[in-house]
Design an enzyme around this catalytic site. Structure first.
Site, PDB file in Angstrom:
ATOM      1  N   LYS A 173       0.838  -1.200   0.000  1.00 18.40           N
ATOM      2  CA  LYS A 173       0.000   0.000   0.000  1.00 18.40           C
ATOM      3  C   LYS A 173       0.873   1.249   0.000  1.00 18.40           C
ATOM      4  CE  LYS A 173      -3.115   2.529   3.118  1.00 18.40           C
ATOM      5  NZ  LYS A 173      -3.714   2.506   4.475  1.00 18.40           N
ATOM      6  N   ASP A 229      -2.848  10.427   3.910  1.00 18.76           N
ATOM      7  CA  ASP A 229      -4.273  10.110   3.979  1.00 18.76           C
ATOM      8  C   ASP A 229      -4.999  11.141   4.833  1.00 18.76           C
ATOM      9  OD1 ASP A 229      -6.749   8.938   3.957  1.00 18.76           O
ATOM     10  OD2 ASP A 229      -6.247   7.412   5.453  1.00 18.76           O
ATOM     11  N   LYS A 236     -10.203  13.024   8.460  1.00 17.53           N
ATOM     12  CA  LYS A 236      -9.749  12.631   9.784  1.00 17.53           C
ATOM     13  C   LYS A 236      -9.657  13.852  10.698  1.00 17.53           C
ATOM     14  CE  LYS A 236      -6.576   8.972   8.154  1.00 17.53           C
ATOM     15  NZ  LYS A 236      -7.039   7.818   8.923  1.00 17.53           N
ATOM     16  N   ASP A 263       1.380   6.308   6.029  1.00 20.37           N
ATOM     17  CA  ASP A 263       0.361   5.438   5.451  1.00 20.37           C
ATOM     18  C   ASP A 263       0.860   4.724   4.195  1.00 20.37           C
ATOM     19  OD1 ASP A 263      -2.116   4.399   6.085  1.00 20.37           O
ATOM     20  OD2 ASP A 263      -3.177   5.684   4.684  1.00 20.37           O
ATOM     21  N   ASP A 310     -12.302   7.151   4.153  1.00 27.34           N
ATOM     22  CA  ASP A 310     -11.073   6.929   4.924  1.00 27.34           C
ATOM     23  C   ASP A 310     -10.664   5.460   4.932  1.00 27.34           C
ATOM     24  OD1 ASP A 310      -8.905   7.683   6.457  1.00 27.34           O
ATOM     25  OD2 ASP A 310      -9.979   7.579   8.355  1.00 27.34           O
ATOM     26  N   GLU A 323      -9.626   3.793   2.323  1.00 23.11           N
ATOM     27  CA  GLU A 323      -9.174   3.846   0.930  1.00 23.11           C
ATOM     28  C   GLU A 323      -8.067   2.849   0.618  1.00 23.11           C
ATOM     29  OE1 GLU A 323      -5.810   5.183   2.817  1.00 23.11           O
ATOM     30  OE2 GLU A 323      -7.873   5.717   3.284  1.00 23.11           O
ATOM     31  N   ARG A 349      -7.664  -0.314   1.224  1.00 26.30           N
ATOM     32  CA  ARG A 349      -8.109  -1.599   0.689  1.00 26.30           C
ATOM     33  C   ARG A 349      -8.576  -1.457  -0.764  1.00 26.30           C
ATOM     34  NH1 ARG A 349     -12.313  -2.096   5.440  1.00 26.30           N
ATOM     35  NH2 ARG A 349     -10.574  -0.900   6.302  1.00 26.30           N
TER      36      ARG A 349
END
Length: 461
Positions: free
Chosen positions: A228, A233, A240, A251, A310, A312, A314
């Site tokens: 990933k 993010d 967030k 992230d 949030d 995202e 996956r």
């Protein structure tokens, strides 16, 4: 930071690792002067302590490192590394008796003690040198340390200098170093080449989303790593709160970890065919952001209802996993800083993973123990499959209720792996909250050494 051992013939002081129970026996065999010095210094063998012992001329002739008790060592990843900062500058050689299975780990911890993130300010620790202990594979240990340094540097770099384009540049540098091939699909070309969810997540950023595809090796079994690469993010339109956004430069930790693992594999020339896939995006906010209740169609054809922008990671992993699964490798591994639920379950120190393969799990567990890279298996719990089926689409990217968040995320990803027989997904934290021996505060490799150690047995190398 070279993360290399001193020359084998370097002039080096002997360094004895002594716990409280070892110290009396050791001192009995020393001269009166040494016994007197140890006694006067009140050295007890406490974990993380160190003592320089001078000769009659006042120049150090040996050193002691406190090794603590077995119970104390069990609480630390690299026990010797705690004493390294307290040694005088110079070069050392391990002396005395130390269990053979601990020597590689302690040597690795020594090298990692020299890590400091110095891109913006020199923070390199002043660490003495170590001659590679007898019987270890020095080249292997050095490669592990250099790979860990790469992973930490990538994670520690803020998003201002580590967006999708910069992550691509880092992958290209690694590919060039080891003669790997690399191809990148970016921007609207993602739609042309059927990576719609990678495009949807990253299209709001001025730094275009992209899929990085690196290949290395011409013969042997096949290994595909998917990491990933969400370089920052915000949470998207489900933004967030500030406290939750503070560490989101990390992230992309999954991509940093797979690049570190790839570096190990290529540096040590493992006889396999490696593929690394990194969906690199920034989950930003603009008029083109994807929205809650949007329905996206994935590369695999599965439709996904967006119930939280949030969740995202996956989504981008799903398109990359679908690509990997079209040419099924002998072993497929995904790594991501994916869910807070995994942190709640096992905390920041363990790397939780999911697999349906018991042999793969056993190999990872053994590798984690041998390589001071602890991992912990969590279940693909099939009764929870209904939680990711919203009814309006094939899948829900963020089930309501708050239960089993790490498991439902892993089940979501598994829907995109239908051809590959051996698959494991790691939901890592990728961050050391406070400094510990051999582990500076900040970005951290979690899982790559365990995987690397398991590869020979899993792939018959």
């Amino acid at each position: 930071m070279s993360f290399a051992f001193a020359a084998a013939d370097a002039e080096a002081l002997p360094l004895y690792l002594l716990g409280p129970r070892d110290l009396p026996t050791w001192t009995e065999g020393q001269t009166d002067a040494v016994r007197a010095w140890v006694g006067a210094s009140r050295f007890s063998g406490a974990l993380g302590s160190a003592l320089m012992i001078p000769g009659l001329d006042g120049i150090p002739q040996m050193a002691l490192a406190g090794y603590g008790t077995a119970a104390q060592r069990a609480r630390q990843r690299f026990p010797l590394a705690g004493a390294v900062p307290h040694l005088a500058p110079g070069t050392y050689r391990l002396a005395g008796d130390l269990p053979a299975d601990r020597i590689p780990t302690e040597a690795l911890g020594w090298l990692l003690s020299g890590y400091g993130f110095s891109r913006y300010r020199d923070q390199t620790p002043k660490v003495p040198s170590l001659v590679a202990p007898d019987g270890i594979d020095a080249e292997r240990i050095e490669a592990l340390a250099q790979a860990e340094a790469l992973t930490r540097d990538l994670i520690n770099t803020p998003a201002s200098d580590m967006g999708p384009a910069a992550l691509e540049a880092a992958a290209r540098d690694l590919a060039q170093t080891f003669g790997a091939e690399i191809a990148v699909t970016a921007g609207d070309d993602l739609l042309r080449d059927n990576f719609p969810m990678i495009h949807a997540v990253g299209r709001a950023s001025v730094d275009a989303p992209r899929l990085i595809d690196m290949r290395w090796g011409g013969d042997g079994p096949t290994l595909t790593l998917v990491g990933k690469g969400v370089c920052f993010d915000t949470g998207g339109l489900n933004i967030k709160p500030g406290a939750s956004m503070g560490l989101m430069k990390k992230d992309m930790g999954g991509s940093a970890n797979v690049l570190g693992l790839a570096r190990m594999i290529m540096a040590l020339d493992l006889p396999l065919r490696l593929r690394v896939l990194i969906p690199a995006v920034e989950n930003s906010i603009s008029a083109s952001s994807f929205r809650p209740q949007d329905i996206l169609t994935s590369r695999k054809g599965l439709t996904v209802e967006i119930n939280n922008t949030d969740a995202e990671g996956r989504l981008v992993l799903a398109d990359a996993l679908a690509l990997a699964d079209e040419d099924p490798p002998d072993l497929l591994i995904s790594m991501a800083t994916l869910t807070g639920a995994a942190r709640v379950a096992v905390g920041p120190d363990l790397a939780p993973y999911f697999t349906d393969d018991d042999d793969l799990s056993a190999a990872l567990e053994q590798g984690g123990r041998r390589m001071a890279d602890p991992v912990w298996r969590l279940p693909f719990w099939e009764p929870y499959e209904t939680m990711i089926e919203p009814g309006i689409a094939d899948l829900d990217n963020s089930p309501s209720g708050g239960f089993a968040g790490a498991i439902t995320a892993a089940l979501f990803l598994r829907r995109f792996v239908t051809q590959s027989q051996r698959y494991a997904h790691f939901d890592i934290y990728g961050w050391q909250p406070s400094a510990a021996p051999g582990r500076s505060k900040g970005g951290l490799g979690q899982g790559p050494r365990a995987i690397f150690d398991a590869l020979p047995g899993l792939l018959n190398l």
